[in-house]
Motif scaffolding. Structure first.
Motif, short mmCIF file in Angstrom:
data_model
loop_
_atom_site.label_atom_id
_atom_site.label_comp_id
_atom_site.label_asym_id
_atom_site.label_seq_id
_atom_site.Cartn_x
_atom_site.Cartn_y
_atom_site.Cartn_z
N LEU A 154 22.71 -19.42 -83.88
CA LEU A 154 21.31 -19.83 -83.72
C LEU A 154 21.20 -21.04 -82.79
O LEU A 154 20.33 -21.08 -81.91
CB LEU A 154 20.72 -20.17 -85.09
CG LEU A 154 19.32 -20.80 -85.12
CD1 LEU A 154 18.30 -19.86 -84.48
CD2 LEU A 154 18.92 -21.16 -86.55
N THR B 171 19.29 -21.04 -79.16
CA THR B 171 18.20 -22.00 -78.99
C THR B 171 18.49 -22.95 -77.83
O THR B 171 17.60 -23.27 -77.02
CB THR B 171 17.99 -22.81 -80.28
OG1 THR B 171 17.82 -21.90 -81.38
CG2 THR B 171 16.78 -23.71 -80.18
N ALA C 152 13.70 -26.63 -83.57
CA ALA C 152 13.65 -25.17 -83.68
C ALA C 152 14.67 -24.65 -84.69
O ALA C 152 14.38 -23.74 -85.47
CB ALA C 152 13.88 -24.54 -82.31
N THR D 15 13.65 -25.89 -88.48
CA THR D 15 12.50 -25.18 -89.05
C THR D 15 12.85 -23.73 -89.38
O THR D 15 12.31 -23.16 -90.33
CB THR D 15 11.30 -25.23 -88.09
OG1 THR D 15 11.68 -24.79 -86.79
CG2 THR D 15 10.74 -26.64 -88.01
N GLN D 16 13.80 -23.16 -88.63
CA GLN D 16 14.18 -21.77 -88.93
C GLN D 16 15.06 -21.71 -90.17
O GLN D 16 14.87 -20.84 -91.02
CB GLN D 16 14.91 -21.15 -87.75
CG GLN D 16 15.23 -19.67 -87.96
CD GLN D 16 15.45 -18.91 -86.67
OE1 GLN D 16 14.96 -19.30 -85.61
NE2 GLN D 16 16.19 -17.82 -86.75
N THR E 33 7.25 -20.99 -90.77
CA THR E 33 6.52 -20.30 -89.73
C THR E 33 6.39 -21.23 -88.53
O THR E 33 6.53 -22.45 -88.67
CB THR E 33 5.12 -19.91 -90.22
OG1 THR E 33 4.38 -21.12 -90.49
CG2 THR E 33 5.18 -19.04 -91.47
N PRO E 34 6.14 -20.72 -87.33
CA PRO E 34 5.97 -21.60 -86.17
C PRO E 34 4.87 -22.65 -86.37
O PRO E 34 5.03 -23.80 -85.96
CB PRO E 34 5.61 -20.63 -85.04
CG PRO E 34 6.25 -19.34 -85.44
CD PRO E 34 6.11 -19.28 -86.93
N GLY F 251 6.10 -25.32 -88.64
CA GLY F 251 7.12 -26.08 -87.93
C GLY F 251 6.52 -27.15 -87.06
O GLY F 251 7.02 -28.29 -87.01
N ASP G 64 16.81 -18.64 -96.92
CA ASP G 64 16.57 -19.94 -96.29
C ASP G 64 16.67 -21.05 -97.33
O ASP G 64 16.73 -20.81 -98.54
CB ASP G 64 15.20 -19.97 -95.61
CG ASP G 64 14.08 -19.52 -96.54
OD1 ASP G 64 13.86 -20.20 -97.55
OD2 ASP G 64 13.42 -18.50 -96.25
#
Length: 417
Positions: free
Chosen positions: A137, A141, A168, A171-172, A177-178, A181, A220
């Motif tokens: 990830l 990113t 990024a 928050t993932q 959610t975006p 975030g 998560d």
């Protein structure tokens, strides 16, 4: 381990911390510009303990000696993590920095069984992160972020790389959610910069995130907290998430930026081999940075449960004692100049309230991967200004650059796997 006890009546020979000299303001731009010089002068003029201000008229004791710091951090019987007795004495509750110091139902600010309960929940939620998936990830990113500026030949790595990549990724892994975030990164910046609205920003976003994961769980951190046997309430969920997110954004961001500065300022030692196909010495630079410019310069607050004699200095009851990790790490008995494999630094604290091991692993993996990806992509990158001209964000807690401008030959974007 040194034991802190009260001497018998009539035999107390110490002096009050206030009598050592004037309080030093550690929140100013002047202090941030050259804290190492300031710590050297503190040692010469005050010794191991220094009367300081964390904000105008907000008094504390700063610990700048390694052994003294370890003794305090490993002595929860005499030095409590709970600030509530101190908070009762405050005449002014409008200091923005109180958001970072005040009591919360979380592991950092609790003692005893509550501390164990909160810490176990946080530890287990972070331990569930798949390290292979996290590395992939971060790599994706990082490449995507470098693609946004690689053609220009210049960038501010702090705002264009370090913060966006860390934000990024964090928050993932917590399941945002975006939209949530974006709210959280604004809240984190507000918290560490001492803005008045930090609490409201965090509370709103984290309650919504908690509700989302109670109704729509996933793989998560937030879901693991929601499902943990600790059975955290919504209020407790907000506080555990606030602690995780603020640390997971601010610490890796500063660690990456400070390490990149070290590497770019000393290219011969860390990056010169790239032209011969050798990997950069990222792990060595990360280790050195934990000693010389740790991402949190001063933290690990405790509060003496009674007036206590530390060395020859009396510390008042229920008043903040804050550890300067930067100063303590430069103590001769710990800073030998050999950093790789040397875990004696206090960058992550010590004792029962030290940063949990899974959090350290995540932070280091994020930092090392982000730095390697950047230097693999742009190996000829150089500082755009001399290192001594860079500005540091004022504040008593973090060690954070304001900007990190660089230049490099323009390059085409890379394909993201």
């Amino acid at each position: 381990m040194q034991q802190h006890t009260l001497p018998a009546p009539g035999k107390a020979t110490g002096i009050p911390i206030e009598a050592l000299g004037p309080r030093i303001s550690i929140y100013t731009a002047e202090f941030a510009a050259d804290p190492h010089r300031a710590y050297k002068e503190m040692r010469e003029n005050y010794g191991a303990l220094v009367p300081v201000e964390l904000a105008p008229e907000l008094a504390a004791t700063l610990v700048i000696d390694y052994r003294t710091a370890v003794n305090i951090l490993t002595d929860p019987e005499h030095f409590s993590a709970d600030p509530r007795e101190w908070q009762k004495t405050l005449h002014d509750r409008t200091w923005p920095i109180l958001a970072m110091l005040a009591w919360r139902p979380n592991a950092l600010r609790s003692n005893g069984e509550e501390h164990v309960r909160f810490r176990r929940a946080t530890h287990d939620a972070l331990a569930g992160i798949n390290q292979y998936g996290l590395r992939a990830l971060v790599e994706r990113t990082a490449v995507g972020q470098v693609n946004t500026f690689c053609r220009s030949g210049s960038a501010d790595l702090l705002s264009q790389y370090c913060l966006p990549v860390v934000f990024a990724v964090v928050t993932q892994i917590i399941g945002c959610t975006p939209e949530l975030g974006e709210q959280l990164v604004a809240a984190s910046v507000a918290l560490f910069d001492g803005q008045d609205n930090a609490e409201e920003l965090f509370d709103s976003a984290l309650r919504e995130l908690t509700w989302l994961k109670r109704t729509d769980p996933g793989d998560d951190v937030t879901t693991r907290l929601v499902r943990h046997p600790a059975k955290l309430t919504d209020d407790e969920m907000v506080q555990q998430l606030l602690t995780i997110i603020s640390a997971a954004i601010e610490v890796p961001q500063n660690w990456i930026a400070n390490t990149l500065l070290l590497m770019l300022a000393d290219r011969r030692r860390f990056i010169a081999g790239l032209n011969r196909g050798l990997p950069p010495s990222t792990s060595a630079a990360l280790a050195e940075g934990l000693f010389t410019n740790p991402p949190m310069a001063c933290y690990c607050l405790t509060y003496p449960v009674q007036p206590i004699l530390a060395g020859k200095v009396w510390l008042p009851a229920h008043q903040p004692v804050i550890i300067s990790m930067t100063a303590c790490n430069s103590s001769p008995e710990v800073n030998t100049g050999q950093y790789t494999g040397n875990d004696s630094h206090l960058a992550f604290g010590a004792g029962p309230h030290a940063c949990p091991k899974p959090a350290r692993i995540v932070a280091e993996l994020m930092a090392e991967t982000a730095i390697d990806q950047l230097l693999d992509f742009l190996p000829e990158m150089r500082l755009a200004v001399p290192a001594e001209e860079l500005e540091w964000r004022p504040g008593p807690l973090h060690r954070a650059l304001s900007t990190l401008p660089v230049i490099f030959p323009p390059s085409p974007p890379q394909h993201i796997l």
